[in-house]
Design a protein around this motif. Structure first.
Motif, PDB file in Angstrom:
ATOM      1  N   GLY A  72      -0.361   8.591   0.096  1.00 55.35           N
ATOM      2  CA  GLY A  72      -0.698   7.504  -0.681  1.00 55.35           C
ATOM      3  C   GLY A  72      -1.723   6.582   0.218  1.00 55.35           C
ATOM      4  O   GLY A  72      -2.202   6.973   1.104  1.00 55.35           O
ATOM      5  N   GLU A  73      -1.605   5.220  -0.261  1.00 55.45           N
ATOM      6  CA  GLU A  73      -2.419   4.314   0.538  1.00 55.45           C
ATOM      7  C   GLU A  73      -1.526   2.987   0.557  1.00 55.45           C
ATOM      8  O   GLU A  73      -0.889   2.811  -0.300  1.00 55.45           O
ATOM      9  N   TRP A  74      -1.822   2.195   1.655  1.00 52.28           N
ATOM     10  CA  TRP A  74      -1.489   0.787   1.514  1.00 52.28           C
ATOM     11  C   TRP A  74      -2.376  -0.219   1.114  1.00 52.28           C
ATOM     12  O   TRP A  74      -3.696  -0.103   1.559  1.00 52.28           O
ATOM     13  N   VAL A  75      -2.120  -1.039   0.378  1.00 51.60           N
ATOM     14  CA  VAL A  75      -2.992  -2.001   0.019  1.00 51.60           C
ATOM     15  C   VAL A  75      -2.636  -3.337   0.457  1.00 51.60           C
ATOM     16  O   VAL A  75      -1.394  -3.786   0.402  1.00 51.60           O
ATOM     17  N   PHE A  76      -3.549  -4.249   1.075  1.00 45.47           N
ATOM     18  CA  PHE A  76      -3.219  -5.495   1.780  1.00 45.47           C
ATOM     19  C   PHE A  76      -4.124  -6.482   0.712  1.00 45.47           C
ATOM     20  O   PHE A  76      -5.058  -6.397   0.635  1.00 45.47           O
ATOM     21  N   ILE A  77      -3.176  -7.574   0.358  1.00 51.26           N
ATOM     22  CA  ILE A  77      -3.566  -8.664  -0.476  1.00 51.26           C
ATOM     23  C   ILE A  77      -3.470  -9.909   0.099  1.00 51.26           C
ATOM     24  O   ILE A  77      -2.344 -10.301   0.441  1.00 51.26           O
ATOM     25  N   TYR A 114       0.440   5.175  -8.278  1.00 54.79           N
ATOM     26  CA  TYR A 114       1.563   4.393  -8.865  1.00 54.79           C
ATOM     27  C   TYR A 114       1.788   3.352  -7.861  1.00 54.79           C
ATOM     28  O   TYR A 114       2.088   3.871  -6.794  1.00 54.79           O
ATOM     29  N   GLU A 115       1.816   1.986  -8.276  1.00 54.18           N
ATOM     30  CA  GLU A 115       1.905   0.931  -7.087  1.00 54.18           C
ATOM     31  C   GLU A 115       3.484   0.446  -7.142  1.00 54.18           C
ATOM     32  O   GLU A 115       4.045   0.178  -8.093  1.00 54.18           O
ATOM     33  N   VAL A 143       1.251  -3.571  -0.683  1.00 47.48           N
ATOM     34  CA  VAL A 143       1.692  -2.854  -1.924  1.00 47.48           C
ATOM     35  C   VAL A 143       1.376  -1.275  -1.375  1.00 47.48           C
ATOM     36  O   VAL A 143       0.225  -0.816  -0.709  1.00 47.48           O
ATOM     37  N   CYS A 144       2.399  -0.325  -1.824  1.00 48.84           N
ATOM     38  CA  CYS A 144       2.197   1.175  -1.649  1.00 48.84           C
ATOM     39  C   CYS A 144       1.793   1.676  -2.922  1.00 48.84           C
ATOM     40  O   CYS A 144       2.224   1.411  -3.979  1.00 48.84           O
ATOM     41  N   LYS A 145       0.701   2.306  -2.660  1.00 49.27           N
ATOM     42  CA  LYS A 145       0.031   2.854  -3.917  1.00 49.27           C
ATOM     43  C   LYS A 145       0.242   4.444  -3.681  1.00 49.27           C
ATOM     44  O   LYS A 145      -0.455   5.004  -2.963  1.00 49.27           O
ATOM     45  N   ILE A 146       1.172   5.127  -4.655  1.00 51.54           N
ATOM     46  CA  ILE A 146       1.479   6.527  -4.213  1.00 51.54           C
ATOM     47  C   ILE A 146       0.424   7.296  -5.331  1.00 51.54           C
ATOM     48  O   ILE A 146       0.329   7.047  -6.269  1.00 51.54           O
ATOM     49  N   ASN A 147      -0.104   8.410  -4.597  1.00 48.14           N
ATOM     50  CA  ASN A 147      -0.898   9.325  -5.159  1.00 48.14           C
ATOM     51  C   ASN A 147      -0.355  10.718  -5.288  1.00 48.14           C
ATOM     52  O   ASN A 147      -0.931  11.564  -6.035  1.00 48.14           O
ATOM     53  N   TYR A 148       0.559  10.975  -4.550  1.00 49.60           N
ATOM     54  CA  TYR A 148       1.093  12.293  -4.504  1.00 49.60           C
ATOM     55  C   TYR A 148       2.763  12.143  -4.142  1.00 49.60           C
ATOM     56  O   TYR A 148       3.153  11.494  -3.226  1.00 49.60           O
ATOM     57  N   ILE A 149       3.393  13.147  -4.966  1.00 49.14           N
ATOM     58  CA  ILE A 149       4.794  13.195  -4.555  1.00 49.14           C
ATOM     59  C   ILE A 149       5.149  14.837  -4.632  1.00 49.14           C
ATOM     60  O   ILE A 149       4.704  15.393  -5.325  1.00 49.14           O
ATOM     61  N   SER A 150       5.959  15.268  -3.470  1.00 52.49           N
ATOM     62  CA  SER A 150       6.363  16.400  -3.613  1.00 52.49           C
ATOM     63  C   SER A 150       7.791  16.476  -3.664  1.00 52.49           C
ATOM     64  O   SER A 150       8.452  15.999  -2.667  1.00 52.49           O
TER      65      SER A 150
END
Length: 334
Positions: free
Chosen positions: A232-237, A328-329, A297-304
Motif C-alpha cells: 500500500g501507501e503511506w499518506v502524510f497529513i 483501505y485506510e 495514514v496507512c492506505k492498504i491496496n493489497y493483502i495476501s
C-alpha cells in the motif's frame, strides 16, 4: 362491436401472447446484462482459488449462452411469423430465425440489442390482430399452453440458471471480503523521528534534490488472520491545514515474514526509512523538530493470506490475494 373486440378472452390472449413472444428474449437479454456484472468476480475478484474455481464452473452455462448469442448468432425473436392467407385468415408459424450464414460478430451484437424491442414490436402487432381474428387468438392460446407445459418441465433449471448461480457467485465474493477483510488488522506507529538529510540525483532535471530521511517503526497485529503480505501507501497529513502527500510503501511487511515467525496472532514490529523531499515537506509544512503535527495514514491496496485449503492447498493454492482498488485506510499515527 367494440365490446366484442375488447372482451375478456381477447385481453387474456394478448397477455398470453406477451408471455409466449417476449418473456424468453427479456430473460436472455436481461440475464446476460445482469451476469455481465457478476462474471468479473470469476476472473480475479474472487481470488480464493477453491471458491473462484467453483464460481467459474457454475457460470460455464452462461459462457456457453454468450458464445451462442454473440458468435453463433441468435434469432431476432423466438416468436410468431404472421402471414396473411388472402382469404381473410392468417397462417401463424412459430420458431427462431436462424443465423446459418456465419454473420459477423458485430451483426450478432446488433441483433442482440434488437432482440427485446423486436419481440415487443411483434407482440404489439400480434395483439392488434388478435382483437379482430379469432384463429390467431386460438393459435396463441395453444402456444401458451405448450409454453406453460415446457415451463413446468424446465422451471427449476431456469431458476438455477437465472437466479441461484449468480447469487452463489455474489455470495462467494461476499464471504471472501468478510473472511479476508483488512478491518481487523491493526497498524500502529511505535517511533517516527528525523534521521538525516541527504542529496539525491534527479535524472529528470539533472540536478541534486534534497531528501530528508525519517526513521519509521510500526507494529502490525493481524488479529488471527493468516496474512503473508501487505502492500500500500503511506499518506502524510498536516492536521492543521489538511495538506497531504503520499509515498508508495510497496510492501509493508516482507513476503516471507509469516512463515518465519512462530506466533502469528500477536503484533509484530517492522521498521523502514521514509524519504521525504523538500517540496513535499514544504507542501505539508513539515518541520523536522515538530512531528506531532503530522498524521500518518496507512492506505492498504493489497493483502495476501494463506488459503488454508486442506491436503493440496499449500502446494497448489498457497495464498488468497485481495486487491482494494480504492484503498483501505488505517490511521497509524493520529
Amino acid at each position: 362491436m367494440v365490446k366484442d373486440v375488447f372482451n375478456t378472452s381477447k385481453i387474456k390472449s394478448i397477455l398470453k401472447a406477451f408471455v409466449v413472444i417476449a418473456v424468453l428474449p427479456i430473460l436472455i437479454v436481461g440475464g446476460i446484462i445482469a451476469v455481465s456484472f457478476v462474471a468479473p468476480y470469476c476472473f480475479g475478484d474472487i481470488s480464493h482459488p477453491l471458491m473462484g474455481m467453483i464460481a467459474t464452473i457454475i457460470m460455464i452455462p452462461w459462457g456457453i449462452l454468450f458464445v451462442i448469442v454473440f458468435f453463433l448468432g441468435c434469432g431476432l425473436t423466438p416468436s410468431f411469423v404472421v402471414i396473411p392467407t388472402g382469404r381473410g385468415g392468417y397462417s401463424v408459424r412459430s420458431g427462431h430465425s436462424r443465423n446459418g450464414n456465419g454473420i459477423a460478430f458485430l451483426f450478432n451484437i446488433i441483433k442482440f440489442i434488437l432482440l427485446v424491442p423486436t419481440a415487443l414490436l411483434i407482440w404489439i402487432i400480434v395483439s392488434i390482430i388478435i382483437l379482430f381474428n379469432e384463429k390467431l387468438q386460438i393459435k396463441i392460446d395453444e402456444q401458451y399452453e405448450n409454453f406453460v407445459l415446457k415451463l413446468k418441465e424446465w422451471y427449476k433449471v431456469g431458476i438455477v440458471f437465472f437466479v441461484v448461480a449468480p447469487l452463489i457467485v455474489l455470495g462467494f465474493n461476499t464471504i471472501e471480503n468478510i473472511a479476508y477483510s483488512p478491518k481487523n488488522i491493526q497498524i500502529e506507529c511505535v517511533d517516527f523521528h528525523y534521521n538525516k538529510t541527504r542529496e539525491q540525483h534527479s535524472f529528470n532535471t539533472g540536478t541534486y534534490q534534497q531528501i530528508d530521511d525519517y526513521y519509521f517503526e510500526y507494529t502490525i497485529n493481524p488479529n488471527g488472520k493468516d496474512i503473508t503480505e501487505i502492500k500500500g501507501e503511506w499518506v502524510f497529513i498536516n492536521k492543521n491545514t489538511s495538506e497531504s502527500f503520499t509515498i508508495d510503501a510497496g510492501t509493508f511487511v516482507p513476503f516471507d515474514w509469516y512463515w518465519k515467525i512462530e506466533d502469528k496472532n500477536f503484533e509484530h514490529k517492522f521498521n523502514t526509512t521514509i524519504s521525504i523531499s523538500k517540496e513535499d515537506k514544504e507542501q505539508i509544512g513539515l518541520s523536522s523538530d515538530n512531528l506531532d503535527n503530522l498524521k500518518i495514514v496507512c492506505k492498504i491496496n493489497y493483502i495476501s493470506c494463506e488459503s488454508n485449503i486442506p491436503i493440496l492447498g499449500d502446494f497448489l493454492f498457497p495464498t488468497v490475494d485481495n486487491e482494494y482498488k480504492g484503498g483501505y485506510e488505517i490511521v497509524v499515527k493520529p
